[in-house]
Design a protein around this motif. Structure first.
Motif, short mmCIF file in Angstrom:
data_model
loop_
_atom_site.label_atom_id
_atom_site.label_comp_id
_atom_site.label_asym_id
_atom_site.label_seq_id
_atom_site.Cartn_x
_atom_site.Cartn_y
_atom_site.Cartn_z
N GLU A 1 6.70 14.62 20.64
CA GLU A 1 8.15 14.80 20.43
C GLU A 1 8.77 13.64 19.64
OE1 GLU A 1 9.23 17.68 21.53
OE2 GLU A 1 7.22 17.98 22.41
N ILE A 2 8.00 12.59 19.42
CA ILE A 2 8.57 11.43 18.72
C ILE A 2 8.92 11.81 17.28
CG2 ILE A 2 8.08 9.08 17.87
CD1 ILE A 2 6.23 8.74 20.30
N ALA A 3 10.19 11.55 16.94
CA ALA A 3 10.67 11.97 15.61
C ALA A 3 10.52 10.88 14.56
CB ALA A 3 12.14 12.39 15.71
N GLU A 4 10.19 9.65 15.03
CA GLU A 4 10.02 8.58 14.05
C GLU A 4 8.57 8.59 13.56
OE1 GLU A 4 10.89 3.79 13.41
OE2 GLU A 4 10.47 4.53 15.42
N ILE A 5 8.40 8.74 12.27
CA ILE A 5 7.05 8.92 11.72
C ILE A 5 6.69 7.81 10.72
CG2 ILE A 5 7.05 11.42 12.08
CD1 ILE A 5 7.38 10.32 8.53
N ASN A 6 5.40 7.73 10.45
CA ASN A 6 4.88 6.78 9.47
C ASN A 6 4.91 7.41 8.08
OD1 ASN A 6 3.34 4.78 8.16
ND2 ASN A 6 1.41 5.83 8.66
N VAL A 7 5.58 6.76 7.15
CA VAL A 7 5.70 7.30 5.79
C VAL A 7 4.41 7.03 5.00
CG1 VAL A 7 6.96 7.09 3.60
CG2 VAL A 7 8.21 7.10 5.77
N GLU B 1 16.85 5.21 5.00
CA GLU B 1 18.21 5.74 5.24
C GLU B 1 18.22 7.23 4.99
OE1 GLU B 1 21.06 3.45 2.98
OE2 GLU B 1 20.28 1.65 3.97
N ASP B 2 17.42 7.63 4.03
CA ASP B 2 17.34 9.04 3.65
C ASP B 2 15.92 9.50 3.96
OD1 ASP B 2 16.96 11.38 2.33
OD2 ASP B 2 17.45 10.62 0.34
N SER B 3 15.80 10.29 5.04
CA SER B 3 14.45 10.60 5.52
C SER B 3 13.66 11.46 4.53
CB SER B 3 14.52 11.30 6.88
OG SER B 3 15.10 12.57 6.72
N THR B 4 14.33 12.11 3.59
CA THR B 4 13.58 12.93 2.63
C THR B 4 12.67 12.07 1.76
OG1 THR B 4 15.26 12.84 0.87
CG2 THR B 4 15.47 14.62 2.46
N GLU B 5 12.97 10.78 1.68
CA GLU B 5 12.14 9.89 0.86
C GLU B 5 10.69 9.83 1.34
OE1 GLU B 5 13.42 6.08 -0.80
OE2 GLU B 5 15.19 6.34 0.42
N GLY B 6 10.52 10.10 2.63
CA GLY B 6 9.18 9.96 3.21
C GLY B 6 8.30 11.18 3.05
N LEU B 7 8.81 12.22 2.43
CA LEU B 7 8.03 13.46 2.36
C LEU B 7 6.68 13.25 1.66
CD1 LEU B 7 8.11 16.63 2.80
CD2 LEU B 7 8.78 16.75 0.41
N GLY B 8 5.62 13.59 2.36
CA GLY B 8 4.28 13.54 1.78
C GLY B 8 3.88 14.95 1.38
N ILE B 9 3.27 15.09 0.22
CA ILE B 9 2.90 16.43 -0.25
C ILE B 9 1.50 16.76 0.26
CG2 ILE B 9 2.58 17.91 -2.27
CD1 ILE B 9 5.40 16.76 -2.07
N ILE C 1 0.85 -1.20 0.00
CA ILE C 1 0.00 0.00 0.00
C ILE C 1 0.88 1.24 0.00
CG2 ILE C 1 -1.76 1.31 1.27
CD1 ILE C 1 -2.93 -1.27 2.21
N LEU C 2 0.60 2.12 -0.94
CA LEU C 2 1.37 3.37 -1.06
C LEU C 2 0.40 4.53 -1.08
CD1 LEU C 2 3.43 2.10 -4.12
CD2 LEU C 2 4.40 2.46 -1.86
N CYS C 3 0.86 5.70 -0.67
CA CYS C 3 0.03 6.89 -0.79
C CYS C 3 0.40 7.59 -2.10
CB CYS C 3 0.26 7.84 0.39
SG CYS C 3 -0.33 7.14 1.94
N GLY C 4 -0.59 8.13 -2.75
CA GLY C 4 -0.35 8.79 -4.03
C GLY C 4 0.40 10.11 -3.90
N ASN D 1 3.92 24.34 -0.22
CA ASN D 1 5.28 24.43 0.31
C ASN D 1 5.97 23.07 0.22
OD1 ASN D 1 7.42 25.89 1.72
ND2 ASN D 1 6.98 24.46 3.36
N ASP D 2 5.23 21.99 0.56
CA ASP D 2 5.79 20.64 0.42
C ASP D 2 6.18 20.38 -1.03
OD1 ASP D 2 5.21 20.16 3.11
OD2 ASP D 2 3.25 19.29 2.65
N LEU D 3 5.35 20.88 -1.94
CA LEU D 3 5.58 20.67 -3.37
C LEU D 3 6.93 21.29 -3.77
CD1 LEU D 3 3.76 19.44 -5.63
CD2 LEU D 3 3.06 21.76 -6.18
N ALA D 4 7.18 22.50 -3.28
CA ALA D 4 8.44 23.17 -3.60
C ALA D 4 9.63 22.46 -2.96
CB ALA D 4 8.38 24.63 -3.15
N VAL D 5 9.43 21.95 -1.74
CA VAL D 5 10.52 21.22 -1.07
C VAL D 5 10.85 19.95 -1.87
CG1 VAL D 5 11.15 19.94 1.03
CG2 VAL D 5 9.97 22.14 1.23
#
Ligand code: UD1
Ligand code: CA
Length: 419
Positions: free
Chosen positions: A165-171, A219-227, A99-102, A231-235
């Motif tokens: 404060e938990i920094a580990e998130i669900n992608v 390994e690379d947390s930027t992979e998890g970025l959800g739009i 399962i993936l998010c679009g 602003n997320d789109l530009a990042v």
């Protein structure tokens, strides 16, 4: 290896985008966000891909075409409800479901492969992806017990106290054993705050039922970025652009200033080509070896540039082919043009390719010289080694013979033979 099928959740409204375009059709480096998700789903071997659509479904369906199965989520009742929409389609299916998010365009194939590998190796019922990020706001937080086992995912709106404060998130990437997934979905209750059924509640259900859950961290947390916002789109655009430029540089292309260079995914550029600052190169462009491009050059989709070509400042090339050793060093426009080898295009030369109704083709043959500030009103043909004087206007339908000289407004052939 067990069969794998993928579900892509893409029904959400994307309220925070504030847009009439469905969120997943907004583009990052020239491609709709959902295309990146489809690409990874295909690359890891998904036999069938189901997209759950809702908001703007007709637009998204039109984009997806026919090789992706689509199901409609009638009411947007949350991510668990979205998955439930595919239950019928997976009725007799015994394999795994990815399962993936679009809205997560930065995922790489390798991380998904890691999930599938771990899922298989550990025989877990659910293996999902986490990321440790600087700012977890907006994401579901991973709650772990004393032994480090995953206990639950707490959605942002429900997270309180230390959970915030938990920094580990669900992608939002999960691999499930299909039958267990649909059985547990039935137990998910409506979230009272958001009035939605959260897929993420399934983790706590599994935990309480003592079912095996595994997680993989990026390994690379930027992979998890959800739009979720513009602003997320530009990042995402910035991160993906860096990845594209890095790959090109490692393949032998000089990019003088990556900060001011914009190249879409899939663009091919040959070794020893130099891309100077403030250059924009769109998707579906190929550039050969040892070219010099820019500064301030724009090459648009559908263009093919051969080896040793120079495209200088303020030049634009659109849907055109440019042959080897051709030079256009100063401002000018080539649209729908077929330009041969060893052509010299002077400063300010323009192909007038659009007549108000249709786009027309300009053919400039090998060895031609197009003088400064001339206008070629397409369709026209400039013959081999022909010479167009500065400031000439070559009118529509004209064919300038090989090795001739044409000058004036409108351009007239004054000599059949160029010296
Ligand atoms: C979701 C996760 C969150 C995670 C984050 C990662 C849930 C409840 N939360 O939150 O843990 O950290 O993604 O980006 O799953 N969608 C539907 N139908 C719906 C609702 C959503 O198809 O009824 C789709 C959306 O189009 C989107 C995806 O599901 O592609 C995620 O939905 P979204 O509303 O963006 O969830 P987040 O709040 O980001
Ligand atoms: Ca999201």
């Amino acid at each position: 290896m067990k069969e794998i099928r993928a579900i892509i959740l893409a029904a959400g409204k994307g309220t925070r985008m504030k847009s009439s375009t469905p969120k997943v059709l907004h583009t990052v480096c020239g491609e709709p966000i959902i295309q990146y998700v489809l690409d990874v789903a295909k690359e890891v071997g998904s036999k069938k891909i189901y997209a759950v659509l809702g908001h703007g479904s007709s637009q998204v369906r039109e984009y997806l075409g026919t090789d992706i199965y689509t199901v409609e989520q009638q009411k947007l009742l949350g991510t668990a409800d979205a998955v439930r929409c595919v239950e019928k389609q997976l009725n007799n299916y015994k394999g795994d479901v990815l399962i993936l998010c679009g809205d997560t365009p930065l995922l790489r194939k390798s991380v998904i492969k890691n999930i599938l590998r771990k899922h298989k190796k550990t025989n877990a019922v659910c293996t999902f992806l986490t990321a440790v990020v600087h700012n977890p706001d907006g994401y579901g937080r991973i709650i772990r017990g004393d032994s480090g086992d995953v206990v639950a995912i707490r959605e942002d709106k429900d997270a309180v106290g230390y959970e915030r404060e938990i920094a580990e998130i669900n992608v939002g990437v999960y691999c499930f054993k299909s039958a267990d997934l649909f059985k547990a979905l039935k137990q998910i209750k409506l979230n009272p705050k958001k009035k939605e059924f959260y897929l993420t509640d399934i983790i706590e259900i599994f935990y309480e039922n003592k079912v095996k859950i595994e997680s993989v961290e990026t390994e690379d947390s930027t992979e998890g970025l959800g739009i979720n916002t513009r602003n997320d789109l530009a990042v995402a655009e910035g991160i993906l652009r860096q990845r594209i430029l890095k790959e090109l540089m490692l393949s032998g292309v000089t990019i003088i200033d990556p900060k001011t260079t914009f190249i879409d995914g899939g663009v091919k550029i040959g070794e020893d080509t130099v891309i100077r600052p403030f250059t924009v190169i769109e998707k579906d462009v190929t550039i050969g070896k040892k070219c010099a491009v820019g500064p301030f050059c724009r090459i648009r989709s559908g263009s093919k540039i051969a080896d040793h070509v120079q495209l200088g400042n303020f030049t634009e090339v659109s849907r055109s082919k440019v042959g080897p050793n051709t030079i256009m060093k100063h401002f000018g426009y080539l649209g729908d043009s077929l330009v041969g080898a060893n052509v010299n295009i002077g400063a300010g030369a323009v192909t007038a390719n659009y007549d108000g109704q249709a786009k027309n083709v300009t053919k400039i043959s090998d060895g031609a010289f197009v003088g400064s500030d001339s206008v070629l009103i397409a369709p026209v043909r400039v013959g081999k080694n022909a010479y167009i004087g500065a400031g000439s206007v070559v009118t529509k339908g004209k064919s300038i013979p090989d090795s001739s000289i044409a000058v004036g407004v409108p351009a007239k052939v004054i000599s059949k033979k160029k010296k």
